[in-house]
Design a protein around this motif. Structure first.
Motif, PDB file in Angstrom:
ATOM      1  N   LEU A 339      18.575 -14.050  -4.436  1.00 41.01           N
ATOM      2  CA  LEU A 339      17.401 -13.625  -4.417  1.00 41.01           C
ATOM      3  C   LEU A 339      16.723 -13.364  -5.644  1.00 41.01           C
ATOM      4  O   LEU A 339      17.676 -12.789  -5.715  1.00 41.01           O
ATOM      5  N   PRO A 340      15.107 -13.312  -5.464  1.00 39.50           N
ATOM      6  CA  PRO A 340      14.552 -12.564  -6.968  1.00 39.50           C
ATOM      7  C   PRO A 340      15.055 -11.256  -6.562  1.00 39.50           C
ATOM      8  O   PRO A 340      14.318 -10.663  -5.303  1.00 39.50           O
ATOM      9  N   ILE A 341      15.037 -10.184  -7.895  1.00 34.75           N
ATOM     10  CA  ILE A 341      15.207  -8.856  -7.644  1.00 34.75           C
ATOM     11  C   ILE A 341      13.566  -8.551  -7.807  1.00 34.75           C
ATOM     12  O   ILE A 341      12.820  -8.945  -8.808  1.00 34.75           O
ATOM     13  N   LEU A 342      13.378  -7.444  -6.858  1.00 37.10           N
ATOM     14  CA  LEU A 342      11.976  -6.829  -7.003  1.00 37.10           C
ATOM     15  C   LEU A 342      12.007  -4.843  -7.498  1.00 37.10           C
ATOM     16  O   LEU A 342      12.855  -4.837  -6.899  1.00 37.10           O
ATOM     17  N   ILE A 343      11.912  -5.090  -8.410  1.00 39.45           N
ATOM     18  CA  ILE A 343      11.437  -4.305  -9.539  1.00 39.45           C
ATOM     19  C   ILE A 343      10.116  -3.685 -10.154  1.00 39.45           C
ATOM     20  O   ILE A 343       8.848  -4.089  -9.598  1.00 39.45           O
ATOM     21  N   PHE A 344       9.888  -1.994  -9.791  1.00 39.32           N
ATOM     22  CA  PHE A 344       8.656  -1.523 -10.154  1.00 39.32           C
ATOM     23  C   PHE A 344       8.741  -1.100 -11.465  1.00 39.32           C
ATOM     24  O   PHE A 344       9.480   0.469 -11.184  1.00 39.32           O
ATOM     25  N   PRO A 345       8.666  -0.835 -12.212  1.00 39.20           N
ATOM     26  CA  PRO A 345       8.820  -0.727 -13.599  1.00 39.20           C
ATOM     27  C   PRO A 345       8.799   0.836 -13.834  1.00 39.20           C
ATOM     28  O   PRO A 345       9.336   1.739 -15.032  1.00 39.20           O
TER      29      PRO A 345
END
Length: 477
Positions: A339-345
């Protein structure tokens, strides 16, 4: 005579004892009858409550359909808030001024650069032909900027809740609206009863069911062999649980440009306002979460999720090893079946009025970046989590006692790093795209300033900029 008195006393004692026993028996019998009547009413009401909960809310949420209940509730809510706004504005002309104001700030700033401001101060002085020069009037520019920052700066106000143009009948937002008529007071009282006596129990029940089903469902899926059906069931369980949790905060989410949704092997980056950002995005698709290993209830949820899906959890000591973190993320991205990675930069929650500096680590991994812009409507409830002021429990209580959570989500076209573009420039380009789409202010400041001091590099950058103006860029001497 004494014998008669003794007989009479004994008779009275027996009568009193009998009366006391009769009273006790009748009292206990009355209590038993009342309790039996209470339970006889409570269980049918509880049965009807859960039946309506499952049929009208849970099942439609799990199937991803709507029966129109939320839409009807939102229409009634909008009409109510519009009426309340009209009453406030009619009672006070000051509210009209606030309504047409485009900024909640105390200071009106222009967007001119440091060079332009100093150039304006030097209008009456001839400029040196060979080099820049210093004039005493330059001090006025820095003095004014310093005073403006003391009164109200561009950074710290991003870590407090956004002020509303008009009151939304929540006591927590009644900072700038002093006049309340009798009708508004009655309406506010009715709203308190609805939010705390009806919506709060309903939302707590839905959230508890959603989290319980997430733990149970992912644990059961985790025992299956690693075939394609396991991945399908894992995504199904995650979607159903997050949709139930979204109903638990009365979330109304509008998704735009769904053709740009993140795909496997990619990285989804979004601006960060609240912990529920995860619920908002996972309500429309599944993601691999990245975060630190926790204990307690959060640890139970993390371990259950990891059994069913390859999420990425780090120990506290591992978080300090940038090479290890980057390598694990790169290995995940290189596997196009995951699955795509979810990141809050941004690394911290911002009050949804701006986007602050994106950490470059998320853009050093490689792969395709899928930007997502999230914009909440504060009229119905403030989604921002001020972690320095409220604990997680207090924050969730405020969320569940709000009217609703309304937001827009824009999936932006995928972006890739250009040739010759470093991670910092790439991060800034993605950040600007998100800010422009979400109508947010694009700030270069680090969100870590919420708890840390300004880095010396920022000060040196401003000093170098001014020194170039004074001594010029001529390096011949």
């Amino acid at each position: 005579m004494s014998r008669k008195r003794g007989t009479f006393s004994a008779f009275c004692s027996v009568e009193l004892l009998a009366f006391h026993e009769t009273s006790v028996c009748s009292g206990s019998g009355l209590v038993r009858v009342v309790m039996e009547g209470f339970w006889a009413v409570f269980f049918p009401v509880l049965r009807v409550w859960f039946t309506c909960l499952v049929v009208l809310i849970m099942l439609p949420a799990m199937l991803g359909i709507s029966l129109g209940i939320t839409e009807t509730y939102m229409k009634i809510l909008i009409k109510t808030l519009e009426w309340a706004t009209h009453r406030i504005q009619r009672a006070s002309r000051a509210e009209e001024i606030l309504k047409h104001s485009t900024s909640n700030g105390l200071i009106q700033r222009d967007n001119s650069s440091l060079e332009q401001e100093i150039e304006e101060l030097r209008q009456n002085r001839p400029k040196s032909a060979e080099h820049g020069d210093f004039t005493l009037s330059d001090v006025l520019c820095f003095t004014r900027k310093g005073i403006e920052s003391i009164v109200e700066d561009d950074v710290t106000q991003r870590f407090t809740s956004e002020e509303l143009v008009s009151w939304n009948l929540l006591t927590r937002t009644n900072n700038n609206f002093q006049y309340i008529s009798l009708r508004l007071t009655v309406l506010w009282g009715v709203g308190v009863a609805v939010r705390y006596c009806i919506l709060l129990p309903l939302r707590i029940t839905l959230t508890a069911i959603g989290l319980s089903w997430l733990v149970i469902g992912t644990t059961m899926v985790g025992f299956l062999p690693n075939y394609r059906v396991k991945g399908w069931l894992s995504e199904l369980v995650h979607l159903m649980c997050y949709r139930i949790c979204a109903r638990g905060i009365s979330a109304t989410i509008h998704y735009h440009n769904k053709q740009n949704r993140p795909k496997r092997g990619g990285i989804c980056v979004a601006n960060h306002t609240s912990p529920i950002d995860v619920v908002i995005l996972a309500n429309d698709g599944c993601y691999a979460m990245v975060g630190q290993v926790h204990g307690g209830l959060m640890g139970v949820v993390q371990r259950a999720m990891e059994r069913a899906c390859p999420h990425i959890w780090f120990e506290r000591a591992e978080m300090r090893d940038r090479h290890l973190v980057t390598q694990r993320l790169r290995d995940h991205v290189n596997d196009t079946t995951k699955l795509p990675i979810l990141i809050f930069p941004e690394g911290t929650c911002i009050n949804n009025t701006s986007v602050m500096m994106f950490k470059k680590g998320s853009f050093e991994i490689g792969g395709t970046i899928y930007p997502v812009a999230i914009k909440y409507d504060p009229q119905f409830g403030d989604a921002f989590w001020n972690s320095s002021k409220y604990s997680m429990v207090s924050y969730l209580l405020r969320m569940m006692t709000s009217w609703a959570i309304v937001c827009n989500v824009w999936y932006l076209p995928p972006m890739a790093q250009k040739e010759g573009e470093d991670a910092v420039l790439f991060a800034n380009r993605v950040k600007s795209t998100i800010a422009q789409q979400g109508g947010l202010v694009d700030l270069a400041w680090d969100g870590g300033l919420k708890r840390a001091k300004v880095k010396d590099s920022f000060k040196e950058q401003q000093q170098k900029k001014y020194s170039h103006m004074v001594v010029g860029d001529d390096s011949s001497d």
